[in-house]
Design a protein around this motif. Structure first.
Motif, short mmCIF file in Angstrom:
data_model
loop_
_atom_site.label_atom_id
_atom_site.label_comp_id
_atom_site.label_asym_id
_atom_site.label_seq_id
_atom_site.Cartn_x
_atom_site.Cartn_y
_atom_site.Cartn_z
N GLU A 181 11.58 -5.14 -19.27
CA GLU A 181 11.93 -5.90 -19.39
C GLU A 181 12.62 -6.49 -19.90
N TRP A 185 13.12 -1.69 -12.84
CA TRP A 185 11.71 -1.39 -12.95
C TRP A 185 11.35 -0.56 -12.67
N SER A 239 9.59 -0.25 -21.50
CA SER A 239 9.32 -1.41 -21.52
C SER A 239 10.44 -2.26 -22.00
N GLY A 289 2.13 -7.25 -13.06
CA GLY A 289 2.56 -6.58 -14.02
C GLY A 289 2.51 -5.18 -13.91
#
Length: 341
Positions: free
Chosen positions: A108, A117, A104, A3
């Protein structure tokens, strides 16, 4: 696959790239997201840590990009811009934390959306590089310009996707020189293939992707079984995969067998509910962990809630019974996945 953390640190040594392979004959696409040297090695079949690596049905990249909301990016960009020009350390850290949380959420919150992303990581890495600059105002302006180039296409392709799905003429969205950089790699390996690679704007990759599909004469369709958008060879294509074709045949057989008495969709609902109930009972008898049993029960609750809504639509003749039955059969994979079957 490893990640990416949106934290204050030294920027990555190498540029972040997104590599895209469009396999039209195989009706699939492959994505690699990571540092350039790692992606290059992964394309040659070597094990390297990447932020994202996927093989998916053809059309997933285009559709998920068109469905990515344009909202939310501006707030994150301005938070980072304010952090660069903040006079106090406490103010800078506060804006950094706010921006990290927003990025984020954008990444996500869209699951494995490669475009989201890629944009979030590139914006954060650009911020880390701008922190080194002496002129904070100039650095903030450079960050905003770069981030706008990355996020501007979000939302612009949704109208085109809708037109394509309805078999209307495609209204092209083209690029100019500042966002026209695209590299084409031909990795060395046992199976040679072409791969498009971007380091800045995503627009060239989208145009490349679309053109490959148009050149192949494929049409955008919606699967009658699972509702997913896919690309088929002609207008008669209604099922996206072997799994959906199998489920469709199974539903047709169950419908035929249930015509002898009662309403077939009512009987199908009762059968599917018992299918789920028996799987959960089997879990309990096998002494499965409480967390697994809880997930199974929660999934059953969601299944019943959605099934009852759809069953009412069938009663009101707003939804075909065959589509309702096919949907329920397709949901069997959910409880089977939780139970490990």
């Amino acid at each position: 696959m490893e990640g990416y953390a949106f934290v204050t640190k030294e920027p990555l040594l190498g540029p972040v790239v997104l590599a895209l392979r469009v396999d039209v004959p195989g009706r699939k696409e492959q994505l690699w997201l990571g540092e350039e040297q790692d992606v290059e090695a992964a394309l040659r079949g070597k094990e390297r840590p990447l932020f994202l690596a996927q093989t998916r049905p053809l059309g997933a990249f285009w559709c998920e990009f068109g469905q990515t909301a344009a909202e939310g990016w501006t707030e994150a960009i301005w938070a980072l811009s304010d952090a660069l020009t903040a006079k106090k350390r406490s103010q800078r850290e506060e804006r950094e934390q706010a921006a990290a949380q927003l990025l984020s959420q954008q990444a996500e919150g869209n699951g494995t959306n490669a475009a989201a992303w890629y944009a979030a990581i590139q914006i954060w890495e650009m911020y880390l590089r701008c922190r080194r600059g002496r002129d904070s105002q100039q650095a903030a302006q450079a960050l905003r310009n770069y981030a706008q180039l990355l996020t501007l296409p979000f939302g612009q392709y949704t109208p085109e996707m809708v037109h394509w799905l309805r078999d209307k003429p495609v209204i092209p969205v083209w690029n100019d020189r500042r966002d026209g950089k695209l590299e084409v790699w031909y990795p060395q390996g046992q199976t040679p293939f072409e791969c498009a690679v971007v380091k800045d704007s995503l627009r060239p990759a989208l145009i490349y992707y679309r053109q490959r599909i148009l050149d192949a004469g494929l049409l955008m369709r919606r699967c009658s079984q699972c509702g997913r958008i896919f690309f088929g060879p002609d207008a008669r294509s209604t099922l996206c995969s072997d799994r959906c074709r199998k489920a469709s045949r199974k539903a047709a057989k169950r419908q035929f067998d249930g015509r002898a008495k009662g309403k077939d969709y009512e009987q199908a609902y009762d059968r599917e509910y018992m299918f789920w109930y028996n799987r959960i009972t089997k879990l309990k008898k096998a002494g499965a962990p409480p967390e697994q049993i809880g997930r199974a029960q929660a999934a059953l609750k969601e299944f019943r809630k959605e099934a009852l809504i759809r069953k009412q639509q069938v009663k009101e003749k707003k939804l075909p019974a065959t589509q309702f039955i096919s949907w329920m059969i397709g949901q069997e994979a959910v409880i089977e996945g939780i139970c490990g079957e």
